[in-house]
Design an enzyme around this catalytic site. Structure first.
Site, PDB file in Angstrom:
ATOM      1  N   LYS A  83       4.205 -19.806  14.368  1.00 32.12           N
ATOM      2  CA  LYS A  83       3.684 -19.679  15.733  1.00 32.12           C
ATOM      3  C   LYS A  83       2.875 -20.923  16.048  1.00 32.12           C
ATOM      4  O   LYS A  83       2.382 -21.591  15.136  1.00 32.12           O
ATOM      5  CB  LYS A  83       2.781 -18.443  15.833  1.00 32.12           C
ATOM      6  N   ASP A 117       6.195 -18.406  24.870  1.00 31.83           N
ATOM      7  CA  ASP A 117       5.258 -17.277  24.704  1.00 31.83           C
ATOM      8  C   ASP A 117       4.390 -17.315  25.959  1.00 31.83           C
ATOM      9  O   ASP A 117       4.776 -17.960  26.960  1.00 31.83           O
ATOM     10  CB  ASP A 117       4.414 -17.429  23.417  1.00 31.83           C
TER      11      ASP A 117
HETATM   12  P1  NDP Z   1       3.585 -14.456  30.355  1.00 25.74           P
HETATM   13  O1  NDP Z   1       2.678 -15.630  30.306  1.00 25.74           O
HETATM   14  O2  NDP Z   1       4.881 -14.561  31.050  1.00 25.74           O
HETATM   15  O3  NDP Z   1       2.812 -13.194  30.981  1.00 25.74           O
HETATM   16  C1  NDP Z   1       1.650 -12.712  30.409  1.00 25.74           C
HETATM   17  C2  NDP Z   1       1.075 -11.666  31.349  1.00 25.74           C
HETATM   18  O4  NDP Z   1      -0.088 -11.106  30.761  1.00 25.74           O
HETATM   19  C3  NDP Z   1       0.634 -12.248  32.670  1.00 25.74           C
HETATM   20  O5  NDP Z   1       0.761 -11.269  33.672  1.00 25.74           O
HETATM   21  C4  NDP Z   1      -0.841 -12.576  32.412  1.00 25.74           C
HETATM   22  O6  NDP Z   1      -1.618 -12.619  33.593  1.00 25.74           O
HETATM   23  C5  NDP Z   1      -1.254 -11.425  31.539  1.00 25.74           C
HETATM   24  N1  NDP Z   1      -2.326 -11.856  30.629  1.00 25.74           N
HETATM   25  C6  NDP Z   1      -2.306 -12.898  29.762  1.00 25.74           C
HETATM   26  N2  NDP Z   1      -3.478 -13.006  29.118  1.00 25.74           N
HETATM   27  C7  NDP Z   1      -4.240 -12.003  29.600  1.00 25.74           C
HETATM   28  C8  NDP Z   1      -5.552 -11.574  29.324  1.00 25.74           C
HETATM   29  N3  NDP Z   1      -6.336 -12.212  28.414  1.00 25.74           N
HETATM   30  N4  NDP Z   1      -6.006 -10.499  30.008  1.00 25.74           N
HETATM   31  C9  NDP Z   1      -5.233  -9.847  30.907  1.00 25.74           C
HETATM   32  N5  NDP Z   1      -3.982 -10.215  31.217  1.00 25.74           N
HETATM   33  C10 NDP Z   1      -3.501 -11.266  30.564  1.00 25.74           C
HETATM   34  O7  NDP Z   1       3.774 -14.010  28.834  1.00 25.74           O
HETATM   35  P2  NDP Z   1       4.906 -13.086  28.215  1.00 25.74           P
HETATM   36  O8  NDP Z   1       5.269 -12.011  29.169  1.00 25.74           O
HETATM   37  O9  NDP Z   1       5.940 -13.956  27.650  1.00 25.74           O
HETATM   38  O10 NDP Z   1       4.120 -12.471  26.960  1.00 25.74           O
HETATM   39  C11 NDP Z   1       3.369 -11.248  27.051  1.00 25.74           C
HETATM   40  C12 NDP Z   1       3.101 -10.724  25.653  1.00 25.74           C
HETATM   41  O11 NDP Z   1       4.369 -10.471  24.999  1.00 25.74           O
HETATM   42  C13 NDP Z   1       2.346 -11.648  24.699  1.00 25.74           C
HETATM   43  O12 NDP Z   1       1.580 -10.869  23.806  1.00 25.74           O
HETATM   44  C14 NDP Z   1       3.466 -12.334  23.930  1.00 25.74           C
HETATM   45  O13 NDP Z   1       3.025 -12.836  22.685  1.00 25.74           O
HETATM   46  C15 NDP Z   1       4.416 -11.169  23.765  1.00 25.74           C
HETATM   47  N6  NDP Z   1       5.797 -11.534  23.486  1.00 25.74           N
HETATM   48  C16 NDP Z   1       6.522 -12.315  24.340  1.00 25.74           C
HETATM   49  C17 NDP Z   1       7.840 -12.601  24.063  1.00 25.74           C
HETATM   50  C18 NDP Z   1       8.703 -13.361  25.020  1.00 25.74           C
HETATM   51  O14 NDP Z   1       9.910 -13.479  24.762  1.00 25.74           O
HETATM   52  N7  NDP Z   1       8.186 -13.850  26.132  1.00 25.74           N
HETATM   53  C19 NDP Z   1       8.472 -12.162  22.812  1.00 25.74           C
HETATM   54  C20 NDP Z   1       7.654 -11.273  22.019  1.00 25.74           C
HETATM   55  C21 NDP Z   1       6.365 -11.016  22.344  1.00 25.74           C
HETATM   56  P3  NDP Z   1      -1.948 -14.042  34.258  1.00 25.74           P
HETATM   57  O15 NDP Z   1      -0.658 -14.538  34.817  1.00 25.74           O
HETATM   58  O16 NDP Z   1      -2.979 -13.749  35.288  1.00 25.74           O
HETATM   59  O17 NDP Z   1      -2.460 -14.885  33.119  1.00 25.74           O
END
Ligand code: NDP
Length: 444
Positions: free
Chosen positions: A126, A166
């Site tokens: 990672k 991510d």
């Molecule tokens: P994105 O950046 O596309 O979206 C993340 C979302 O979560 C956004 O809506 C963001 O809001 C919100 N968010 C992020 N940090 C915080 C926080 N500290 N408090 C509240 N809301 C928060 O990321 P992904 O959708 O790709 O990833 C989401 C999760 O899934 C993570 O844990 C990631 O590690 C996991 N994941 C992702 C994969 C992938 O293929 N994308 C694969 C496996 C796991 P805002 O836009 O306002 O920051």
């Protein structure tokens, strides 16, 4: 003291100030007790738990770049190559101000078991940076990504380490990083996944994590005499995972009624309008207030609160530790019967325990969100073959992988006398394969 407790103590003492890493190690090792106890002499002699909790290497570097005002900015970059016993390191790059070495280590450690669970030949790693792409111009994001790759390229390669997206790293960032890698190395290879379709990306990669989450949830419900159709679903997040989880949940007949970002959340009793959500988040990169402004049925609330909504199924898809014990109590009181983690470690240890004690079906992230990395591995296969598969072909392989993951962890839980405990099942199923490979490969 048991071997598991000894190693947890050592990890905490050796890695001070890294609470998320401690939490991940505790969660995994505690659930491995049945396997560790059955193989204690061998694992102690091999120092297997000490080795598996120590990354192969961790790289930390300076990332200087120039903003639109001509000012030099400096961020910190990380890549933790945790374990390559079963394949090249594989895992995403997180770009978010909260990123530090402890968070990258927790994610890299979890990634070992998640990747193993997919049954594909990929090791765990990672990386990321404390850079925040939000509010930056495209040129600033490109400047950062190029500078990040100016250092990272030394450590990655198609057969060595293959990073992906991510939080904060989407197709735009992967594109800039891929371009810079190609320029420096002069080779065109599948060194990153999540690429654009015109230069080696895979169809269905964008949808994979969210879709995969629903495929696994559907299988878990089916095996417990339930289904998604007709159920009310609470989803957190409004990013890549949340958007496609909402879309697939609707296709399966469920009704997702919430989503959230880091400033607030939406309750839309008529069901989330996915096209509008995509327009707000993927195209305009705007706040959820714009969703509420365009949709009369939606209510916008500041802060957090998704888990207060009455639902049958909860899908946390935002970030780590976003569902705590109080949230778990509210969910149970409201009749929620299943929680499946789209994000990595979104549920605290206490909340997980409470949900399981109250007979809520609980699918841990390392299994439930493995569809993203599994499809990344399918992208690597297509790149090696110089072929691209159709959306339907990738989607059907993804579904097969997720169903298989569920049965692997269900079987492992049953084998060790923990039927229905999918946390124990996922950790054991992921661990056994890596442990056997490490022992077979000798002390290295
Ligand atoms: P994105 O950046 O596309 O979206 C993340 C979302 O979560 C956004 O809506 C963001 O809001 C919100 N968010 C992020 N940090 C915080 C926080 N500290 N408090 C509240 N809301 C928060 O990321 P992904 O959708 O790709 O990833 C989401 C999760 O899934 C993570 O844990 C990631 O590690 C996991 N994941 C992702 C994969 C992938 O293929 N994308 C694969 C496996 C796991 P805002 O836009 O306002 O920051």
């Amino acid at each position: 003291m048991s071997y598991v407790d000894e190693v947890i103590e050592k990890v905490i003492a050796k890695n001070p100030g890294e609470p998320e890493f401690h939490q991940a190690v505790k969660e995994v090792l505690e659930s491995l007790r049945p396997v560790v106890e059955a193989n204690e002499d061998l694992y102690r002699r091999e120092a297997l738990l000490e080795r598996i909790t120590e990354p192969d290497r961790q790289i930390k570097f300076r990332v200087p770049w120039v903003d639109d005002k001509g000012q030099v900015q400096v961020n910190t970059g990380y890549r933790v190559q945790f374990n390559n016993a079963i394949g090249p390191y594989k895992g995403g790059l997180r770009l978010h101000p909260s990123v530090n070495i402890g968070i990258i280590k927790f994610l890299g450690f979890e990634q070992i078991f998640k990747n193993s669970l997919t049954s594909l030949p990929i090791g765990g790693g990672k990386g990321g940076s404390d850079f925040d792409p939000k509010g930056k111009s495209d040129r600033e994001v490109m400047a950062f990504c190029q500078s990040f790759m100016n250092e990272l390229y030394k450590y990655i390669g198609a057969d060595e380490d293959v990073p992906a997206g991510d939080i904060g790293t989407g197709a735009r960032e992967i594109g800039y990083m891929f371009g810079q890698y190609k320029k420096i190395r002069g080779v065109y290879e599948g060194v990153l996944t999540g690429k654009g379709l015109s230069y080696g990306g895979s169809l269905a990669r964008t949808e994979a994590t969210g879709y995969g989450l629903l495929y696994l949830t559907e299988e878990m419900l089916k095996c417990n005499g339930k289904e998604i159709a007709g159920k009310t679903i609470a989803v957190s997040g409004a990013g890549n995972v949340a958007i496609y989880a909402i879309q697939k949940a609707q296709q399966l007949g469920g009704k997702p009624v919430t989503c959230s970002d880091s400033t607030g959340w939406i309750y839309d009793p008529e069901g989330i309008d996915v096209a509008l959500l995509k327009e707000v988040k993927e195209v305009k990169r705007a706040r959820l207030t714009e969703y509420a402004a365009a949709r009369p049925s939606a209510q916008y609330h500041e802060g957090r609160g998704v888990w207060t909504v009455k639902c049958d199924i909860a899908l946390p898809c935002a970030t780590q530790n976003e569902l705590n014990l109080d949230d778990a109590k509210t969910l149970v009181a409201n009749g929620c019967f299943a929680v499946a983690e789209g994000a990595n470690m979104p549920t605290t240890l206490e909340a997980t325990k409470y949900l399981q004690e109250n007979k809520v079906l609980f699918a841990p992230g390392k299994a439930a969100n493995a569809g993203g990395v599994a499809t990344s591995a399918l992208e690597m296969s297509q790149n090696s073959e110089r072929l691209s598969w159709s959306f339907e072909e990738v989607d059907s392989k993804l579904k097969g992988i997720m169903v298989n993951i569920f049965h692997n962890l269900d079987d492992a839980a049953k084998k060790y006398g923990h039927e229905g405990d999918y946390v124990v099942g996922a950790n054991i199923a992921g661990f056994e394969k890596v442990a056997n490979a490490m022992i077979a490969q000798g002390v290295c």
